[in-house]
Scaffold this motif. Structure first.
Motif, PDB file in Angstrom:
ATOM      1  N   SER A  69      12.175   4.410   2.344  1.00 14.33           N
ATOM      2  CA  SER A  69      12.899   5.477   1.622  1.00 14.33           C
ATOM      3  C   SER A  69      12.070   6.177   0.567  1.00 14.33           C
ATOM      4  CB  SER A  69      14.179   4.922   0.956  1.00 14.33           C
ATOM      5  OG  SER A  69      14.993   4.279   1.901  1.00 14.33           O
ATOM      6  N   ASN A  70      10.763   5.988   0.570  1.00 13.26           N
ATOM      7  CA  ASN A  70       9.919   6.697  -0.383  1.00 13.26           C
ATOM      8  C   ASN A  70       9.821   8.170  -0.014  1.00 13.26           C
ATOM      9  OD1 ASN A  70       9.427   4.358  -1.785  1.00 13.26           O
ATOM     10  ND2 ASN A  70       7.385   4.022  -0.949  1.00 13.26           N
ATOM     11  N   LEU A  71       9.753   9.013  -1.055  1.00  9.78           N
ATOM     12  CA  LEU A  71       9.570  10.446  -0.878  1.00  9.78           C
ATOM     13  C   LEU A  71       8.127  10.803  -1.233  1.00  9.78           C
ATOM     14  CD1 LEU A  71      10.624  13.378  -0.470  1.00  9.78           C
ATOM     15  CD2 LEU A  71      11.268  13.361  -2.885  1.00  9.78           C
ATOM     16  N   TYR A  72       7.403  11.402  -0.301  1.00  5.80           N
ATOM     17  CA  TYR A  72       6.008  11.775  -0.499  1.00  5.80           C
ATOM     18  C   TYR A  72       5.912  13.288  -0.676  1.00  5.80           C
ATOM     19  CZ  TYR A  72       5.118   7.091   1.277  1.00  5.80           C
ATOM     20  OH  TYR A  72       5.108   5.731   1.459  1.00  5.80           O
ATOM     21  N   VAL A 113       8.795   8.055 -10.284  1.00  7.37           N
ATOM     22  CA  VAL A 113       7.444   8.193  -9.747  1.00  7.37           C
ATOM     23  C   VAL A 113       6.819   6.810  -9.561  1.00  7.37           C
ATOM     24  CG1 VAL A 113       5.131   9.129 -10.120  1.00  7.37           C
ATOM     25  CG2 VAL A 113       7.132  10.443 -10.838  1.00  7.37           C
ATOM     26  N   LEU A 114       6.396   6.523  -8.341  1.00 11.24           N
ATOM     27  CA  LEU A 114       5.682   5.283  -8.064  1.00 11.24           C
ATOM     28  C   LEU A 114       4.179   5.466  -8.177  1.00 11.24           C
ATOM     29  CD1 LEU A 114       7.537   3.752  -4.964  1.00 11.24           C
ATOM     30  CD2 LEU A 114       7.918   3.285  -7.385  1.00 11.24           C
ATOM     31  N   TYR A 155       7.660   9.052  -4.739  1.00  8.21           N
ATOM     32  CA  TYR A 155       8.871   8.830  -5.526  1.00  8.21           C
ATOM     33  C   TYR A 155       9.771   7.817  -4.822  1.00  8.21           C
ATOM     34  CZ  TYR A 155       7.626  13.209  -7.918  1.00  8.21           C
ATOM     35  OH  TYR A 155       6.980  14.185  -8.621  1.00  8.21           O
ATOM     36  N   LYS A 156      10.528   7.084  -5.633  1.00  8.68           N
ATOM     37  CA  LYS A 156      11.502   6.120  -5.126  1.00  8.68           C
ATOM     38  C   LYS A 156      12.856   6.406  -5.762  1.00  8.68           C
ATOM     39  CE  LYS A 156      12.390   2.187  -2.870  1.00  8.68           C
ATOM     40  NZ  LYS A 156      12.112   1.991  -1.422  1.00  8.68           N
ATOM     41  N   PHE A 157      13.920   6.376  -4.961  1.00 11.54           N
ATOM     42  CA  PHE A 157      15.272   6.598  -5.468  1.00 11.54           C
ATOM     43  C   PHE A 157      15.822   5.271  -5.985  1.00 11.54           C
ATOM     44  CE2 PHE A 157      19.910   7.331  -4.801  1.00 11.54           C
ATOM     45  CZ  PHE A 157      20.036   8.413  -5.659  1.00 11.54           C
ATOM     46  N   ILE A 158      15.895   5.149  -7.321  1.00 12.42           N
ATOM     47  CA  ILE A 158      16.312   3.906  -7.960  1.00 12.42           C
ATOM     48  C   ILE A 158      17.392   4.203  -8.994  1.00 12.42           C
ATOM     49  CG2 ILE A 158      15.569   1.915  -9.327  1.00 12.42           C
ATOM     50  CD1 ILE A 158      12.742   2.353  -8.263  1.00 12.42           C
ATOM     51  N   ASP A 159      18.520   3.520  -8.893  1.00 10.64           N
ATOM     52  CA  ASP A 159      19.620   3.650  -9.864  1.00 10.64           C
ATOM     53  C   ASP A 159      20.037   5.105 -10.061  1.00 10.64           C
ATOM     54  OD1 ASP A 159      19.607   0.899 -10.249  1.00 10.64           O
ATOM     55  OD2 ASP A 159      18.160   1.015 -11.895  1.00 10.64           O
ATOM     56  N   SER A 166       0.841  -1.195   0.000  1.00 10.28           N
ATOM     57  CA  SER A 166       0.000   0.000   0.000  1.00 10.28           C
ATOM     58  C   SER A 166       0.871   1.237   0.000  1.00 10.28           C
ATOM     59  CB  SER A 166      -0.914   0.005   1.229  1.00 10.28           C
ATOM     60  OG  SER A 166      -1.709   1.170   1.249  1.00 10.28           O
ATOM     61  N   VAL A 167       0.497   2.243  -0.780  1.00 10.65           N
ATOM     62  CA  VAL A 167       1.225   3.506  -0.771  1.00 10.65           C
ATOM     63  C   VAL A 167       1.105   4.156   0.598  1.00 10.65           C
ATOM     64  CG1 VAL A 167       1.343   5.800  -1.787  1.00 10.65           C
ATOM     65  CG2 VAL A 167       0.899   3.834  -3.239  1.00 10.65           C
ATOM     66  N   PHE A 168      -0.091   4.161   1.160  1.00  9.23           N
ATOM     67  CA  PHE A 168      -0.305   4.657   2.508  1.00  9.23           C
ATOM     68  C   PHE A 168      -1.021   3.594   3.347  1.00  9.23           C
ATOM     69  CE2 PHE A 168       0.901   8.981   2.117  1.00  9.23           C
ATOM     70  CZ  PHE A 168       0.554   9.390   0.844  1.00  9.23           C
ATOM     71  N   LEU A 169      -0.752   3.573   4.607  1.00 11.07           N
ATOM     72  CA  LEU A 169      -1.632   2.877   5.535  1.00 11.07           C
ATOM     73  C   LEU A 169      -2.271   3.893   6.484  1.00 11.07           C
ATOM     74  CD1 LEU A 169      -0.264  -0.566   6.685  1.00 11.07           C
ATOM     75  CD2 LEU A 169      -2.324  -0.043   5.425  1.00 11.07           C
ATOM     76  N   LYS A 170      -1.431   4.622   7.190  1.00 12.33           N
ATOM     77  CA  LYS A 170      -1.975   5.609   8.110  1.00 12.33           C
ATOM     78  C   LYS A 170      -1.263   6.942   7.929  1.00 12.33           C
ATOM     79  CE  LYS A 170      -3.630   2.471  11.699  1.00 12.33           C
ATOM     80  NZ  LYS A 170      -3.529   2.059  13.111  1.00 12.33           N
ATOM     81  N   THR A 171      -2.029   7.975   7.793  1.00 12.37           N
ATOM     82  CA  THR A 171      -1.515   9.326   7.668  1.00 12.37           C
ATOM     83  C   THR A 171      -2.170  10.180   8.738  1.00 12.37           C
ATOM     84  OG1 THR A 171      -1.480   8.963   5.282  1.00 12.37           O
ATOM     85  CG2 THR A 171      -1.067  11.193   6.062  1.00 12.37           C
ATOM     86  N   ILE A 172      -1.370  10.929   9.453  1.00 16.35           N
ATOM     87  CA  ILE A 172      -1.894  11.797  10.510  1.00 16.35           C
ATOM     88  C   ILE A 172      -1.655  13.239  10.082  1.00 16.35           C
ATOM     89  CG2 ILE A 172      -1.652  12.476  12.922  1.00 16.35           C
ATOM     90  CD1 ILE A 172      -0.770   9.657  13.522  1.00 16.35           C
TER      91      ILE A 172
END
Length: 381
Positions: A311-314, A332-333, A323-327, A11-17
């Motif tokens: 390590s995802n950037l929201y 963009v995910l 976003y994910k830092f890959i290579d 899941s991209v998110f589970l809980k956001t406060i």
């Protein structure tokens, strides 16, 4: 203000406060459900006057800070009406304290006590075990404190202020000053720690991020983000600040977020009035850095953070970007519009940049006033 509490691989998110006015919302994206916490009324003592009681009742309870303890056992928030409320891990209030002054920054100690910096530059310690909620003065600055953190070892508290200073003090004996990290030419906005290298990062209104051996007060490296900004953006901001009698030479850094991975330290920076996110990579072994790329956000009003679990950037702007830092670059995910329950509260987590001009020092021409008085004296003679 927004916090990511929990994520998972599926899941991209589970809980956001996130906070909106005087309420805290806990959003579960999997079920699209929303829990709500209302800021409780302030505790009113019988010893205060009717006027003070009425002032407390009428004051806005808008949330200005919130955060978790390191072990996630406590959640705390502070409000414009000088309240500080502490909740347990079930979001049940365990403390409701009236501060003597409005807070500028709060952080948890390793023992889950609370350090509160107020807008006069003082830092107080509130112990959760103290039933009387009597604060202990730890240290003081001569100007407003903009950020504060405690090292993981629990031995040092690091503070920064409007007067370009970063101060390293012993904790809890804040009167023992270990060092000053001096080098910024404008107010310091944000402090972060590279834990793997035990190095301090400080971002400033001078457009730079500086790396410090904070125990010795020595600068290790410097990132000049101002070089990445086009001349037109700088000239536009300079013109605006000139009308307020402020001289600038660089766009100020408004926020800084970092994430430590197995191999690198990822760094994200935002600058005033610029709808871009500037991304860097730092090597924790030698503290050399490289510029990775910028992300177009299209609006200067956005919020962003790293999820340290994966390590995802929201990025929250007109949409929710992941976003994910890959290579060696960010990919963009996910890119989703604000829909469902979360979309109704977009204003709660897309923050507008605060008026950065209040942190600058104004020009003051006292020579002209002297010349005018001198001219009047000569005319009288």
């Amino acid at each position: 203000m927004i916090l990511l509490q929990e994520t998972s691989e599926d899941s991209v998110f589970l809980k956001t406060i996130f906070s909106c006015s005087d309420r805290v919302f806990i959003h579960d994206s999997k079920a699209d459900s929303l829990g709500e916490i209302q800021v409780p009324d302030p505790p009113i003592s019988e010893n205060i006057s009717k006027e003070q009681k009425q002032a407390l009742k009428n004051a806005k309870k808008d949330i200005i800070w919130m955060g978790f303890s390191a072990d996630k056992q406590y959640f705390a928030l502070s409000t414009e009406n000088k309240q500080m409320i502490v909740f347990n891990d079930k979001f049940e209030p365990v403390k409701n304290i009236i501060l003597s002054r409005t807070s500028s920054k709060i952080c948890f100690s390793p023992k889950n006590d609370l350090l509160v910096a107020d807008r006069t530059g003082d830092v107080y310690l509130y112990k959760l075990s103290d039933e009387k909620d009597e604060p202990q003065l730890l240290l003081g600055h001569l100007s407003v404190i903009s950020d504060m953190l405690i090292t993981d070892c629990g031995r040092y508290v690091i503070t920064c202020d409007r007067d370009e200073k970063v101060r390293v003090s012993c904790f809890p004996n804040g009167y023992n000053i270990i060092s000053y990290c001096l080098g910024h030419t404008e107010f310091v906005t944000t402090l972060k720690m590279i834990k793997s290298a035990n190095v301090l990062l400080s971002a400033s209104g001078d457009g730079t991020v500086r790396m410090w051996n904070y125990l010795e007060g020595k600068q290790i490296n410097i990132i000049n983000a101002g070089k990445l900004v086009d001349d037109q953006s700088l000239a536009s901001f300079a013109k605006k600040m000139d009308s307020e009698k402020v001289d600038i030479s660089a766009l100020p850094i408004t926020d800084m977020q970092i994430c430590e991975t197995q191999f690198d330290v990822l760094l994200a920076l935002s600058l005033a009035t610029v709808g871009k996110l500037f991304l860097f990579k730092i090597c924790p072994n030698n503290l050399e850095y490289s510029y990775v790329q910028s992300i177009e956000v299209f609006s200067p009003d956005f919020t962003y953070f790293y999820d340290t679990n994966n390590s995802n950037l929201y990025v929250f702007s007109d949409k929710m970007f992941v976003y994910k830092f890959i290579d060696g670059k960010y990919v963009v995910l996910s890119s989703n519009s604000y829909e469902g329950t979360l979309g109704k509260f977009k204003e709660g987590f897309v923050k507008e940049n605060s008026d950065i001009s209040v942190w600058y020092k104004r020009r003051f021409d006292n020579v002209q006033e002297y010349l005018e008085r001198k001219k009047m004296r000569l005319q009288v003679k």
